[in-house]
Design a protein around this motif. Structure first.
Motif, PDB file in Angstrom:
ATOM      1  N   VAL A   1       0.435  -1.040  -0.295  1.00 17.25           N
ATOM      2  CA  VAL A   1       0.604   0.322  -0.151  1.00 17.25           C
ATOM      3  C   VAL A   1       0.688   1.360   0.035  1.00 17.25           C
ATOM      4  CG1 VAL A   1      -1.374   1.302   1.271  1.00 17.25           C
ATOM      5  CG2 VAL A   1      -1.560  -1.353   1.617  1.00 17.25           C
ATOM      6  N   ILE A   2       2.091   1.707   0.380  1.00 21.27           N
ATOM      7  CA  ILE A   2       3.112   2.086   0.713  1.00 21.27           C
ATOM      8  C   ILE A   2       3.169   2.542  -0.760  1.00 21.27           C
ATOM      9  CG2 ILE A   2       5.060   3.165   1.754  1.00 21.27           C
ATOM     10  CD1 ILE A   2       4.641   1.213   4.144  1.00 21.27           C
ATOM     11  N   ALA A   3       3.843   1.583  -1.380  1.00 21.95           N
ATOM     12  CA  ALA A   3       4.713   1.447  -2.288  1.00 21.95           C
ATOM     13  C   ALA A   3       3.055   1.818  -3.905  1.00 21.95           C
ATOM     14  CB  ALA A   3       4.979  -0.251  -2.789  1.00 21.95           C
ATOM     15  N   ASP A   4       1.901   1.937  -3.724  1.00 20.16           N
ATOM     16  CA  ASP A   4       1.351   1.871  -4.482  1.00 20.16           C
ATOM     17  C   ASP A   4       0.918   3.707  -4.396  1.00 20.16           C
ATOM     18  OD1 ASP A   4       0.294  -0.126  -5.942  1.00 20.16           O
ATOM     19  OD2 ASP A   4      -1.685  -0.541  -5.002  1.00 20.16           O
ATOM     20  N   ALA A   5       0.539   4.358  -3.045  1.00 23.37           N
ATOM     21  CA  ALA A   5       0.921   5.545  -2.749  1.00 23.37           C
ATOM     22  C   ALA A   5       2.065   6.064  -3.110  1.00 23.37           C
ATOM     23  CB  ALA A   5       0.805   5.864  -0.940  1.00 23.37           C
ATOM     24  N   ILE A   6       3.403   6.064  -2.583  1.00 26.95           N
ATOM     25  CA  ILE A   6       4.235   6.288  -3.568  1.00 26.95           C
ATOM     26  C   ILE A   6       4.700   6.614  -5.155  1.00 26.95           C
ATOM     27  CG2 ILE A   6       7.335   6.169  -4.002  1.00 26.95           C
ATOM     28  CD1 ILE A   6       6.147   7.685  -0.988  1.00 26.95           C
ATOM     29  N   ARG A   7       4.061   5.293  -5.672  1.00 30.47           N
ATOM     30  CA  ARG A   7       4.116   5.649  -7.109  1.00 30.47           C
ATOM     31  C   ARG A   7       3.365   7.042  -7.601  1.00 30.47           C
ATOM     32  NH1 ARG A   7       3.086   1.010  -7.400  1.00 30.47           N
ATOM     33  NH2 ARG A   7       5.067  -0.155  -7.666  1.00 30.47           N
ATOM     34  N   GLU A   8       2.023   6.487  -7.008  1.00 28.78           N
ATOM     35  CA  GLU A   8       1.004   7.521  -6.873  1.00 28.78           C
ATOM     36  C   GLU A   8       1.451   9.323  -6.813  1.00 28.78           C
ATOM     37  OE1 GLU A   8      -2.488   7.612  -5.523  1.00 28.78           O
ATOM     38  OE2 GLU A   8      -2.917   9.346  -6.789  1.00 28.78           O
ATOM     39  N   LEU A   9       1.790   9.294  -5.804  1.00 34.60           N
ATOM     40  CA  LEU A   9       2.250  10.976  -5.275  1.00 34.60           C
ATOM     41  C   LEU A   9       3.622  11.332  -6.131  1.00 34.60           C
ATOM     42  CD1 LEU A   9       1.540  10.147  -1.400  1.00 34.60           C
ATOM     43  CD2 LEU A   9       0.072  11.596  -2.878  1.00 34.60           C
ATOM     44  N   SER A  10       4.375  10.450  -6.187  1.00 31.15           N
ATOM     45  CA  SER A  10       6.436  10.731  -6.669  1.00 31.15           C
ATOM     46  C   SER A  10       5.845  11.192  -8.226  1.00 31.15           C
ATOM     47  CB  SER A  10       6.200   9.838  -7.064  1.00 31.15           C
ATOM     48  OG  SER A  10       6.848   8.694  -7.561  1.00 31.15           O
ATOM     49  N   GLU A  11       4.599  10.865  -8.707  1.00 29.55           N
ATOM     50  CA  GLU A  11       4.396  10.850  -9.853  1.00 29.55           C
ATOM     51  C   GLU A  11       3.738  12.549  -9.819  1.00 29.55           C
ATOM     52  OE1 GLU A  11       2.551   7.868 -11.630  1.00 29.55           O
ATOM     53  OE2 GLU A  11       4.708   6.277 -11.897  1.00 29.55           O
ATOM     54  N   ARG A  12       2.378  13.145  -9.460  1.00 31.09           N
ATOM     55  CA  ARG A  12       2.264  13.984  -9.107  1.00 31.09           C
ATOM     56  C   ARG A  12       2.662  14.917  -8.668  1.00 31.09           C
ATOM     57  NH1 ARG A  12      -4.048  11.812  -8.483  1.00 31.09           N
ATOM     58  NH2 ARG A  12      -4.373  13.923  -9.251  1.00 31.09           N
TER      59      ARG A  12
END
Ligand code: ATP
Ligand code: MG
Length: 231
Positions: free
Chosen positions: A48-59
């Motif tokens: 879940v942390i990985a998913d959140a980081i992926r999304e936030l670091s792209e935006r």
């Protein structure tokens, strides 16, 4: 600079711990002119942390993560951040040196966890505790991983605080002793006439929060409202 905060912790989701870290960082970043656009709270789960980081670091231009840095099995933040940024979690040379120099935990076995950081990360020393943090740069964003313990988080943030900048927003507050619904037209007019945002926060009366990057416009809009609301 648009910034997102990622709070990690089951106990925050359960309401056992109040998310004072996000509130403190929101204030500190805003005071520096950074634009805090989102706070996300996730459990201590690597995927879940990985998913959140992926999304936030792209935006966003920067993501600040807090919590789950320690040596216990529920501390999976570094692994989640590495996975979300498609990096290996490696025995990091600088982190190893840091743990040796700083002394690490009394239970030496626990120190293994502290040596592992996402590949290519910069080590952030933990002046108030043990576990080091990390800063990772991607093509789009800078990701900072800070401890959950508030005193440690604050000291580590101060180490990197100068990396957050932007055009400071100025804020003036106008107190109105009227129902919020009655104020709508005047709020809209103030927004149209001046280059400002106007937030309205009911409680004891209504607090009108006038903000913007042009100090003269903020002052003029606040003055305009002060002259037109019941106080
Ligand atoms: P440690 O190295 O001590 O394990 P950590 O970085 O792993 O630290 P956590 O285990 O997530 O941090 O949290 C440690 C303590 O810090 C929690 O018990 C809680 O009291 C506090 N804490 C964690 N997250 C927050 C938060 N978002 N806001 C306020 N306090 C927090
Ligand atoms: Mg912990």
């Amino acid at each position: 600079m648009d910034v997102a905060l990622l709070t990690v912790g089951d106990e925050v989701l359960a309401g056992e711990t109040t998310n004072t870290n996000a509130a403190w960082l929101g204030r500190a970043l805003t005071a520096r002119g950074a634009n805090v656009r989102r706070t996300v709270v996730v459990p201590d789960e690597e995927a879940v942390i990985a998913d959140a980081i992926r999304e936030l670091s792209e935006r966003y231009d920067a993501v600040l993560v807090t919590g789950g840095l320690g040596p216990t099995p529920d501390d999976v933040t570094m692994a989640g951040v590495a996975a979300g940024l498609d990096r290996e979690l490696v025995e990091h040379e600088d982190a190893t040196r840091y743990v040796e120099e700083a002394g690490g935990y009394e239970n030496a076995e626990r120190n293994d966890a502290l040596r592992r950081l996402p590949a290519g990360a910069r080590v952030l020393p933990n002046a108030a505790g043990v576990a080091p943090g990390a800063a990772v740069e991607t093509a789009r964003a800078r990701v900072y991983v800070l401890p959950g313990v508030p005193s440690e988080m604050k000291e580590m943030f101060e180490e990197v605080a100068d990396e957050f900048a932007g055009t400071k927003r100025l804020v003036e507050t106008v107190h109105a002793n009227e129902p919020e619904s009655a104020l709508v037209d005047r709020i809209e007019t103030a927004r149209e006439r001046f280059d400002v945002s106007v937030g309205s926060y009911p409680g004891d009366g209504v607090r009108l929060r006038v903000s913007g990057t042009d100090g003269d416009a903020v002052h003029a809009a606040a003055q305009w409202l002060r002259e037109r609301v019941e106080r």
